[in-house]
Design a protein around this motif. Structure first.
Motif, short mmCIF file in Angstrom:
data_model
loop_
_atom_site.label_atom_id
_atom_site.label_comp_id
_atom_site.label_asym_id
_atom_site.label_seq_id
_atom_site.Cartn_x
_atom_site.Cartn_y
_atom_site.Cartn_z
N TYR A 1 48.43 55.99 95.99
CA TYR A 1 48.24 56.94 97.08
C TYR A 1 49.45 57.05 98.01
O TYR A 1 49.35 57.64 99.08
N ILE A 2 50.58 56.48 97.60
CA ILE A 2 51.80 56.63 98.39
C ILE A 2 52.79 57.49 97.61
O ILE A 2 52.57 57.83 96.45
N GLY A 3 53.89 57.84 98.25
CA GLY A 3 54.89 58.68 97.60
C GLY A 3 54.36 60.08 97.32
O GLY A 3 53.45 60.57 97.98
N LEU B 1 50.10 50.77 106.93
CA LEU B 1 50.20 51.30 105.57
C LEU B 1 50.55 50.20 104.56
O LEU B 1 49.92 50.11 103.49
N ALA B 2 51.55 49.38 104.89
CA ALA B 2 51.95 48.31 103.97
C ALA B 2 50.81 47.33 103.75
O ALA B 2 50.58 46.86 102.62
N LEU C 1 58.36 48.56 105.02
CA LEU C 1 58.07 49.89 105.55
C LEU C 1 58.14 49.95 107.08
O LEU C 1 58.66 50.94 107.63
N PRO C 2 57.66 48.92 107.80
CA PRO C 2 57.80 48.97 109.26
C PRO C 2 59.26 49.02 109.72
O PRO C 2 59.59 49.68 110.71
N ILE D 1 63.85 60.17 102.54
CA ILE D 1 64.20 59.20 101.50
C ILE D 1 63.72 57.80 101.88
O ILE D 1 63.16 57.07 101.05
N LEU D 2 63.91 57.42 103.13
CA LEU D 2 63.44 56.10 103.58
C LEU D 2 61.92 56.01 103.51
O LEU D 2 61.36 54.98 103.13
N THR D 3 61.25 57.10 103.89
CA THR D 3 59.78 57.11 103.82
C THR D 3 59.30 56.86 102.40
O THR D 3 58.40 56.04 102.16
N HIS D 4 59.91 57.53 101.43
CA HIS D 4 59.49 57.38 100.04
C HIS D 4 59.95 56.05 99.44
O HIS D 4 59.21 55.42 98.68
N LEU D 5 61.14 55.64 99.78
CA LEU D 5 61.69 54.40 99.22
C LEU D 5 60.83 53.20 99.61
O LEU D 5 60.58 52.31 98.78
N PHE D 6 60.34 53.18 100.85
CA PHE D 6 59.61 52.01 101.33
C PHE D 6 58.10 52.18 101.31
O PHE D 6 57.38 51.32 101.81
N GLY D 7 57.60 53.28 100.75
CA GLY D 7 56.17 53.35 100.46
C GLY D 7 55.30 54.22 101.34
O GLY D 7 54.08 54.05 101.34
N GLY D 8 55.89 55.16 102.10
CA GLY D 8 55.06 56.09 102.85
C GLY D 8 54.48 57.15 101.94
O GLY D 8 54.95 57.36 100.81
#
Length: 433
Positions: free
Chosen positions: A284-286, A272-273, A62-63, A111-118
């Motif tokens: 609690y992500i996505g 977050l990670a 995610l970072p 998409i990147l935010t959701h893909l990696f867990g934001g």
């Protein structure tokens, strides 16, 4: 004399006909492009969510995703980094056409935010894609500043409608969100046309990612249930205010202590990670749609709504992209689920009320949210939905997730001096005190 009146009457109607035909053509184009873009976005978002849940290890990156998002906006997107607030600013003080690059940048960032867990939503992305696409027709058709206001409303309407599958709510939302307490009536037909066309052209691709919710048990309408609904609305409004202020707080904090913008989502991503790893859950992500569905039927944790509020406000404040609305649905539905402990009303009804009422308070759009509740849950719950949304709108105060909103009609006469101010101006006045 009668012939003269009939002549002018027929002339007046011909102007209306030309207006209708003009916006029918423009909104059809907006609907085709925005609806198609939303279909691609929804499909890609579903893929990203499924891939993340099947490969949990990816959250550790995610970072890295945060750096890519931050750097892309720093290098190429400084003119569009304000997102939805830019659309509102351009509506009130037109300066230049919304750059089309807003659409691909926010698409990629989300998409990147959701893909990696934001923890984020999808409404903000849809509004920006719709607004950016629609505003390109301002240049193509050489529209006036007055027409440009209408086309921005149409773009927002199209984006909201197609991504949520709620054309009526989408149309009203776009009309209501620009100015608190005011609606631009000359944009009614374009807003509805754009919403209907965009929803149609999204559905035509058979992208079935619109979640269906049901409220099968409705409370009897009585003085006591009205009072309980008002109490629930007060709680929903206070929580929506907390969400708005939390998002602005984290954003201001990152800007104050991290001067280089691309590093903000990097640091946010590390936090977050790490928290997700320690907690051992991706609840609690996505988007959090499975938990939203559960809120209508199952007993949930009392803290679910608060953790989602913290995760989402931190994610967006750190500079990740996406929207706030689906997380607000999560917060509202899970909060309503908890209120059943002391409010004697059906769980699914309270969850549905919270679903739209927290959204209403955070966006200052009580009418659109009432319509959305009716579209999603049916007319049977309409009275309770309306009570919750309007009360939440009132008790959220002069706050909201869109800081560029202008107050057209204060929520109470005591605050009449706030008329004409942006929400950000009010926050600045409070900070100085």
């Amino acid at each position: 004399m009668d012939k003269i009146k009939r002549f002018f009457l027929s002339f007046e109607q011909s102007l209306y006909l030309l207006f209708l035909l003009k916006w029918l053509a423009i909104c059809l184009l907006i609907g085709v492009f925005t609806g198609t873009a939303s279909a691609v976005f929804l499909w890609t978002l579903e893929w990203a969510t499924n891939y993340r849940e099947a490969h949990i290890w990816i959250i550790g990156l995610l970072p890295v995703a945060g750096f890519v998002i931050g750097l892309s906006y720093h290098l190429y997107g400084e003119s569009v980094v304000k997102g939805n607030n830019l659309l509102i600013d351009e509506y009130h003080v037109p300066k230049k056409i919304i750059p089309f690059k807003m659409a691909p940048l926010v698409f990629l960032g989300t998409i990147l935010t959701h893909l990696f867990g934001g923890s984020a939503g999808r409404e903000g992305t849809a509004l920006q894609i719709g607004g950016a696409i629609a505003d390109q027709f301002t240049r193509i058709f050489k529209l006036s500043d007055l027409d440009r206001k209408i086309i921005l409303i149409a773009g927002i309407s199209a984006g909201f409608s197609s991504v949520f599958g709620t054309p009526l709510a989408g149309a009203i939302f776009a009309l209501e969100v620009m100015v608190i307490g005011r609606i631009k009536f000359d944009a009614l037909i374009p807003s509805f046309l754009a919403a209907i066309f965009a929803n149609y052209f999204c559905d035509i691709w058979e992208i079935s990612f619109h979640t269906h919710y049901t409220i099968s048990t409705i409370a009897d309408l009585s003085p006591s249930t009205v009072l309980w609904s008002l109490l629930a609305g007060i709680i929903f409004g206070l929580v929506s205010m907390l969400f708005s202020k939390s998002t602005h707080f984290w954003g201001a904090l990152f800007k104050k202590y991290v001067q280089y913008p691309p590093l903000r989502p990097v640091l946010g991503g590390i936090v977050l990670a790490s928290v997700v790893y320690i907690m051992g859950t991706t609840k609690y992500i996505g988007l959090g749609v499975p938990t939203i569905v559960d809120a209508f039927n199952l007993d949930l944790n009392s803290y679910d709504f608060f953790l989602k509020l913290v995760f989402t406000s931190f994610t967006l404040g750190a500079g990740f992209k996406g929207g706030e609305v689906t997380p607000l649905f999560f917060i509202g539905a899970t909060l309503g689920n908890v209120l059943v402990w002391f409010i004697p009303m059906p769980m699914e009804l309270l969850a549905g009320m919270g679903f739209v009422a927290v959204f209403a308070g955070a966006t200052n759009t009580p009418i659109a949210c009432t319509i959305m509740g009716i579209e999603l849950f049916g007319i049977e719950s309409g009275v309770f939905i309306a009570l919750a949304c309007t009360t939440s709108y009132l008790f959220s105060g002069h706050s909201g997730i869109y800081s560029s909103q202008i107050i057209g009609s204060p929520k109470h006469l005591f605050f009449k001096k706030n008329k004409g101010l942006r929400l950000t101006d009010i926050d600045n006045k409070r900070d100085k005190k």
